[in-house]
Design a protein around this motif. Structure first.
Motif, PDB file in Angstrom:
ATOM      1  N   GLU A  31       0.846  -1.184   0.000  1.00 15.13           N
ATOM      2  CA  GLU A  31       0.000   0.000   0.000  1.00 15.13           C
ATOM      3  C   GLU A  31       0.887   1.241   0.000  1.00 15.13           C
ATOM      4  O   GLU A  31       1.962   1.242   0.587  1.00 15.13           O
ATOM      5  CB  GLU A  31      -0.874   0.018   1.253  1.00 15.13           C
ATOM      6  CG  GLU A  31      -1.784  -1.180   1.388  1.00 15.13           C
ATOM      7  CD  GLU A  31      -2.501  -1.192   2.720  1.00 15.13           C
ATOM      8  OE1 GLU A  31      -2.379  -0.222   3.477  1.00 15.13           O
ATOM      9  OE2 GLU A  31      -3.172  -2.183   3.011  1.00 15.13           O
ATOM     10  N   ARG A  37      -1.008  11.632   5.716  1.00 14.49           N
ATOM     11  CA  ARG A  37      -1.971  12.337   6.567  1.00 14.49           C
ATOM     12  C   ARG A  37      -2.325  11.503   7.796  1.00 14.49           C
ATOM     13  O   ARG A  37      -2.352  12.008   8.914  1.00 14.49           O
ATOM     14  CB  ARG A  37      -3.229  12.663   5.764  1.00 14.49           C
ATOM     15  CG  ARG A  37      -4.217  13.440   6.574  1.00 14.49           C
ATOM     16  CD  ARG A  37      -5.291  14.018   5.690  1.00 14.49           C
ATOM     17  NE  ARG A  37      -5.967  15.030   6.465  1.00 14.49           N
ATOM     18  CZ  ARG A  37      -7.239  14.960   6.827  1.00 14.49           C
ATOM     19  NH1 ARG A  37      -7.961  13.985   6.438  1.00 14.49           N
ATOM     20  NH2 ARG A  37      -7.778  15.893   7.568  1.00 14.49           N
ATOM     21  N   HIS A  38      -2.574  10.224   7.599  1.00 17.46           N
ATOM     22  CA  HIS A  38      -2.915   9.352   8.728  1.00 17.46           C
ATOM     23  C   HIS A  38      -1.752   9.244   9.707  1.00 17.46           C
ATOM     24  O   HIS A  38      -1.937   9.253  10.928  1.00 17.46           O
ATOM     25  CB  HIS A  38      -3.303   7.962   8.212  1.00 17.46           C
ATOM     26  CG  HIS A  38      -3.690   7.028   9.304  1.00 17.46           C
ATOM     27  ND1 HIS A  38      -2.794   6.159   9.873  1.00 17.46           N
ATOM     28  CD2 HIS A  38      -4.866   6.843   9.952  1.00 17.46           C
ATOM     29  CE1 HIS A  38      -3.392   5.468  10.822  1.00 17.46           C
ATOM     30  NE2 HIS A  38      -4.661   5.858  10.889  1.00 17.46           N
ATOM     31  N   ASP A  45       2.184   4.945   1.182  1.00 19.40           N
ATOM     32  CA  ASP A  45       2.286   5.551   2.505  1.00 19.40           C
ATOM     33  C   ASP A  45       1.208   6.619   2.671  1.00 19.40           C
ATOM     34  O   ASP A  45       1.066   7.508   1.833  1.00 19.40           O
ATOM     35  CB  ASP A  45       3.674   6.169   2.672  1.00 19.40           C
ATOM     36  CG  ASP A  45       3.913   6.660   4.078  1.00 19.40           C
ATOM     37  OD1 ASP A  45       3.204   6.206   4.994  1.00 19.40           O
ATOM     38  OD2 ASP A  45       4.819   7.495   4.264  1.00 19.40           O
ATOM     39  N   ASP A  46       0.426   6.526   3.757  1.00 14.02           N
ATOM     40  CA  ASP A  46      -0.629   7.503   4.030  1.00 14.02           C
ATOM     41  C   ASP A  46      -0.056   8.550   4.983  1.00 14.02           C
ATOM     42  O   ASP A  46      -0.098   8.383   6.204  1.00 14.02           O
ATOM     43  CB  ASP A  46      -1.842   6.804   4.626  1.00 14.02           C
ATOM     44  CG  ASP A  46      -3.038   7.726   4.728  1.00 14.02           C
ATOM     45  OD1 ASP A  46      -2.939   8.873   4.242  1.00 14.02           O
ATOM     46  OD2 ASP A  46      -4.063   7.301   5.279  1.00 14.02           O
TER      47      ASP A  46
END
Length: 115
Positions: A58, A63-64, A60-61
């Motif tokens: 996935e 904001r999370h 990299d998020d």
């Protein structure tokens, strides 16, 4: 006054003979190579760290991750503030208890309005 001398026997004092290590290199007995690195090992390029990287399934998020960091920081600040408040109130109660145990009557704080 009579001074006492310690009783010294010849069996108590022994000179131990120093035995030097037999290995040329002290680490050789522990499983390390006794010889210095060979020239061919020094000429070799250092290993690339790419072989330890794992492909990400996935993306990299960001904001999370930042929200989680802010939440952790806020929790740490709150926990530190509660710890400081608790330490100060325990110290205040200890002072009041010491005052009461000394038999004094003016231990309670009376707040007065400020004009």
């Amino acid at each position: 006054m009579k001074t006492q001398q310690p009783i010294v026997s010849e069996e108590e004092h022994r000179v131990l003979k120093f035995r030097p290590r037999t290995a040329a290199h002290p680490l050789a007995r522990r499983g390390y190579p006794a010889e210095p690195a060979l020239k061919q090992d020094l000429d070799r390029e250092p290993d690339d760290l790419a072989r330890y990287e794992r492909p990400r399934d996935e993306p990299d998020d960001f904001r999370h991750r930042m929200l989680a960091n802010i939440a952790a920081f806020a929790f740490t600040v709150a926990l530190t503030a509660v710890g400081i408040w608790l330490a100060m109130s325990i110290a205040d109660m200890r002072k009041t208890q010491d005052c009461v145990l000394m038999g004094r009557r003016d231990c309670a704080r009376i707040s007065t309005p400020h004009f």
